[in-house]
Each structure stands twice: as structure tokens, then as C-alpha cells.
Design a protein around this motif. Sequence first.
Motif, PDB file in Angstrom:
ATOM      1  N   ALA A 194      17.294  -7.863  -2.851  1.00 51.69           N
ATOM      2  CA  ALA A 194      15.977  -7.222  -2.109  1.00 51.69           C
ATOM      3  C   ALA A 194      16.049  -5.960  -2.961  1.00 51.69           C
ATOM      4  N   ARG A 195      14.662  -5.645  -3.493  1.00 52.54           N
ATOM      5  CA  ARG A 195      14.334  -4.396  -3.958  1.00 52.54           C
ATOM      6  C   ARG A 195      14.889  -3.966  -5.321  1.00 52.54           C
ATOM      7  N   ARG A 196      15.104  -5.074  -6.031  1.00 52.50           N
ATOM      8  CA  ARG A 196      15.709  -5.132  -7.302  1.00 52.50           C
ATOM      9  C   ARG A 196      14.640  -5.269  -8.447  1.00 52.50           C
ATOM     10  N   PRO A 197      14.288  -4.652  -9.427  1.00 53.62           N
ATOM     11  CA  PRO A 197      13.461  -4.758 -10.470  1.00 53.62           C
ATOM     12  C   PRO A 197      13.365  -6.280 -10.631  1.00 53.62           C
ATOM     13  N   SER A 198      12.111  -6.707 -11.082  1.00 53.68           N
ATOM     14  CA  SER A 198      11.518  -8.044 -11.361  1.00 53.68           C
ATOM     15  C   SER A 198       9.990  -8.147 -11.749  1.00 53.68           C
ATOM     16  N   ARG A 199       9.993  -9.127 -12.885  1.00 49.49           N
ATOM     17  CA  ARG A 199       8.385  -9.191 -13.316  1.00 49.49           C
ATOM     18  C   ARG A 199       7.756 -10.482 -12.411  1.00 49.49           C
ATOM     19  N   SER A 247       9.435  -0.928 -12.013  1.00 50.24           N
ATOM     20  CA  SER A 247       9.017  -2.421 -11.829  1.00 50.24           C
ATOM     21  C   SER A 247       7.692  -2.472 -10.931  1.00 50.24           C
ATOM     22  N   TYR A 248       7.906  -3.516  -9.976  1.00 51.25           N
ATOM     23  CA  TYR A 248       6.649  -3.920  -9.180  1.00 51.25           C
ATOM     24  C   TYR A 248       6.720  -2.920  -8.136  1.00 51.25           C
ATOM     25  N   GLY A 249       7.322  -1.928  -7.775  1.00 54.39           N
ATOM     26  CA  GLY A 249       7.145  -0.735  -6.990  1.00 54.39           C
ATOM     27  C   GLY A 249       5.958   0.106  -7.520  1.00 54.39           C
ATOM     28  N   ARG A 250       6.237   0.422  -8.925  1.00 50.26           N
ATOM     29  CA  ARG A 250       5.241   1.217  -9.657  1.00 50.26           C
ATOM     30  C   ARG A 250       4.003   0.676  -9.821  1.00 50.26           C
ATOM     31  N   CYS A 262       7.691  -0.070  -1.560  1.00 42.54           N
ATOM     32  CA  CYS A 262       6.306   0.509  -1.335  1.00 42.54           C
ATOM     33  C   CYS A 262       6.502   2.082  -1.188  1.00 42.54           C
ATOM     34  N   GLY A 263       7.381   2.848  -1.502  1.00 45.48           N
ATOM     35  CA  GLY A 263       7.687   4.090  -1.370  1.00 45.48           C
ATOM     36  C   GLY A 263       6.486   4.772  -2.182  1.00 45.48           C
ATOM     37  N   ALA A 264       6.226   4.663  -3.374  1.00 42.79           N
ATOM     38  CA  ALA A 264       5.153   5.079  -4.323  1.00 42.79           C
ATOM     39  C   ALA A 264       3.831   4.690  -3.866  1.00 42.79           C
ATOM     40  N   ALA A 265       3.757   3.477  -3.713  1.00 40.13           N
ATOM     41  CA  ALA A 265       2.397   2.986  -3.482  1.00 40.13           C
ATOM     42  C   ALA A 265       1.766   3.422  -2.012  1.00 40.13           C
ATOM     43  N   MET A 266       2.577   3.741  -1.062  1.00 37.59           N
ATOM     44  CA  MET A 266       2.018   4.051   0.252  1.00 37.59           C
ATOM     45  C   MET A 266       1.446   5.405   0.402  1.00 37.59           C
ATOM     46  N   TYR A 267       1.734   6.267  -0.549  1.00 35.29           N
ATOM     47  CA  TYR A 267       0.755   7.595  -0.790  1.00 35.29           C
ATOM     48  C   TYR A 267      -0.135   7.651  -1.947  1.00 35.29           C
ATOM     49  N   ILE A 315       5.792  -6.357  -4.078  1.00 34.08           N
ATOM     50  CA  ILE A 315       6.198  -5.685  -2.833  1.00 34.08           C
ATOM     51  C   ILE A 315       5.312  -6.494  -1.671  1.00 34.08           C
ATOM     52  N   GLU A 316       5.490  -6.796  -0.565  1.00 32.38           N
ATOM     53  CA  GLU A 316       4.855  -7.155   0.266  1.00 32.38           C
ATOM     54  C   GLU A 316       3.512  -6.655   0.786  1.00 32.38           C
TER      55      GLU A 316
END
Length: 404
Positions: free
Chosen positions: A291-296, A208-211, A174-179, A300-301
Amino acid sequence: MTPEQSQTTLEKRTRTNLEKQSRTTLEDRITGALVGAAVGDALGGPVEGYSPTQILERHGGRVHGIVGPWNGGEWRTARPIAPYHKGDGHVTDDTLMTHALVRVYATVRDHLDAYAIADHLVPDLMTTPRWIPELESEALPLHRVFLAEKWLATRLHYGHVDPREAGVGNIVNCGAAMYMSPVGLVNAANPRAAYAEALDIAGAHQSSYGREAAAVFAAAVAAACAPEATPDSIVSTALRLAKDGTRAAIERVCEVASRHTDFESALSPLREAVAPYDTVGPDYRAPSLAARRPSRLHSIEELPVALGMLVVSAGDYRHAVLGAVNYGRDCDSIATMAGALAGALGSPVPGAWSQAVSEASRLDLWEPARTLSEVTREVFERDVRRRRTHESAFTRIAGPRCSD
């Protein structure tokens, strides 16, 4: 409480929140979102990484406000978290990164892209000492942020990677999402534009899903700023834009959340709903090999649960944030997101909390909101001029429409 009573309670909360919204200005929404995010962050920090049961046992009940460090006076050396003073109203890196992004908007005074992250955000993190509440000292923000955020400096400053591709290879979290709440606020009431801008910005940080989560969160904040927005309209917007596992997780979690009007009863069901999409696994401090590997297929939780708590609370700030905090796991980020969404809706942030967090963190929580409000109006006026220029040019080349 019977299902009929729950529905009546939900309807009353929704009506009350809509009445408050009718008196909420753009500046109010931006202030509510940014201050609300920071307060949620501070409340969640001291219980981050623990389960609802552990939180219950440690605090003799649920957390209902600002609490001290998990390990008390031993926070400097206690494992697994050290040497950060999490608790006592201290914000974490979620807020530090959010405020840094606001400073980038203040410099550029226009929409951002991945290059703005390389040209402005990374130098801000690397060169300017600032007060870091959890370190109780001035330091470079880069020294406090998590490894997934240090990736920005590694790839963009030292590696000279194309900013649009720099997020590839980072852990997916969630590093990018959080801000990303400032992106939603600059694009207030325009979720699709917020989604596109955040997707570009987050490419410098995540893949991936983090972006994807960063883009959907920004869109959700923009949707929360719309007139007469509700938790349901925010979720509907998120589902319309979200892709793959992120969409599936939001849909499932929010469907479960709609059955609850109290966070206590929702804690376990929301975790069960998001678990199939979460790669970290049941033990937050011992992530699975996948954990935390790219996936479609995954998500993130934090974002689905934040949206779920918004639904459970019917948009009430206090209820949404306390639900996020007591959920545990990465609850500072969950509460940051829930707080931003509820604040953007116009639900008031408790003044005692915001004042205490501001004083404890030695940060003016309202100054970034004033700055971003000015920038948002400037960007909107520039967008209008650009749109009118495009309309004029298109009309000239298109000519009159031919009738059938």
C-alpha cells in the motif's frame, strides 16, 4: 430501467446542466467548486473508512445528507477514529488544507510553485491557530492534519529539503490531490497549465501517482470551468493529460460509470473497476504491504471514483456527492473531489447543506471563494501581459515567416 431509458435520462440531465452553465460566471464556478468541496467533505467525514454495506447497516439506508458521528456520543474515545468529531456538518482536513492553499494564493497573488509551499503553506500550518471543527477548539492546523501532511513540516521546515523533491519518501496517497482544486480554479479553462502548476506544487508533498493525481485533479477542475464543459469533456481532458496507472484507472472506472445513471447500482462496479489499480486493498483499515508505495502501474482510488461519480450523475452535484459519500472507504476525499468538479460545472450546491456545514464548522465557506475569485482575475491579467510581452519579443527575433 432499460438501457434506452438510462440513455434518455442521461441526455436530459446533460441538457439541463448545459443550460445552467450558460448562466454561470467565473465567480459562480469558483464558489461552487470551493463550497461544493467543503460540503462534500463534511458529508463524507462521518462514514469515512467504512464499506457501502456497513454504511447501509449503520444508518438504516443510504446517507442522504448530514449525519452524526459513526459512534454517536462516544466519538472522543471510539476507535479506530478518535478524538475527532467527524459528522454533524464538520469539515475535515481536506477543507482545512484547501483553505490554507487559498490563503497562499492570496499572499502570493500569482501562480505558485513548490517553493511557495515551503515559504507560505508550511508556516501557515505551523504558526497560526485556527478553529478546527473536528477538535471543537482552536489549534494549529498541523495538529489536525494527517501524517502524510505533517510530512510537509518535517521535510520542508525541519529537514530543509529542496521543495521540489520533498515529496519523495512520503506515503503515496491522495494527500496532495485532495486540496488542489484552487490550482484548477486559478487556471480556469486552461487544464494544461493547471496540470503543470499542480505537478510543481505537489512535488513538495507527494511523489509517484499521488503527485500525478494532484495534477490531473487540478486539470479536471480547470476543464470543468470551460464554457459548455460536461462530465465527458472533463474525463477526456483528464485522459489526455494523465500518465501511467492514473490514466488507466480513470479510463476503466469512467467506462464502467458510463453504464450507470444511479449511484446505487454503480457502487460495487466502480470499486471492482478501480481495485486493480488501488494499492490499499479490500480492507481499507488494514492496507496491504504494498500500500501507498511508488508505482507507475497504480493510482490513488479517490480521483478515478470521483470522476466516475461525476459521469454517473451527469454532473449533478447532489447525486455525485451522495454517490461518493455512500461509496465509503476514503469517501470524504472522494466527495471533496466530486463536489469540486460538479460545483465548478455550475451544478448548485444545496443551500441547506452549505448553510448547515458553515454553521456547524464555524467557517465562512464563501470567503475563500471571494478571495480566490479576486486573485484569479489578477493572475489572468498578469498572464495576458506576460503572454503579450513574449509574443512581441518572439516576433522581433523570429522576423517575418518565409513562404515556400
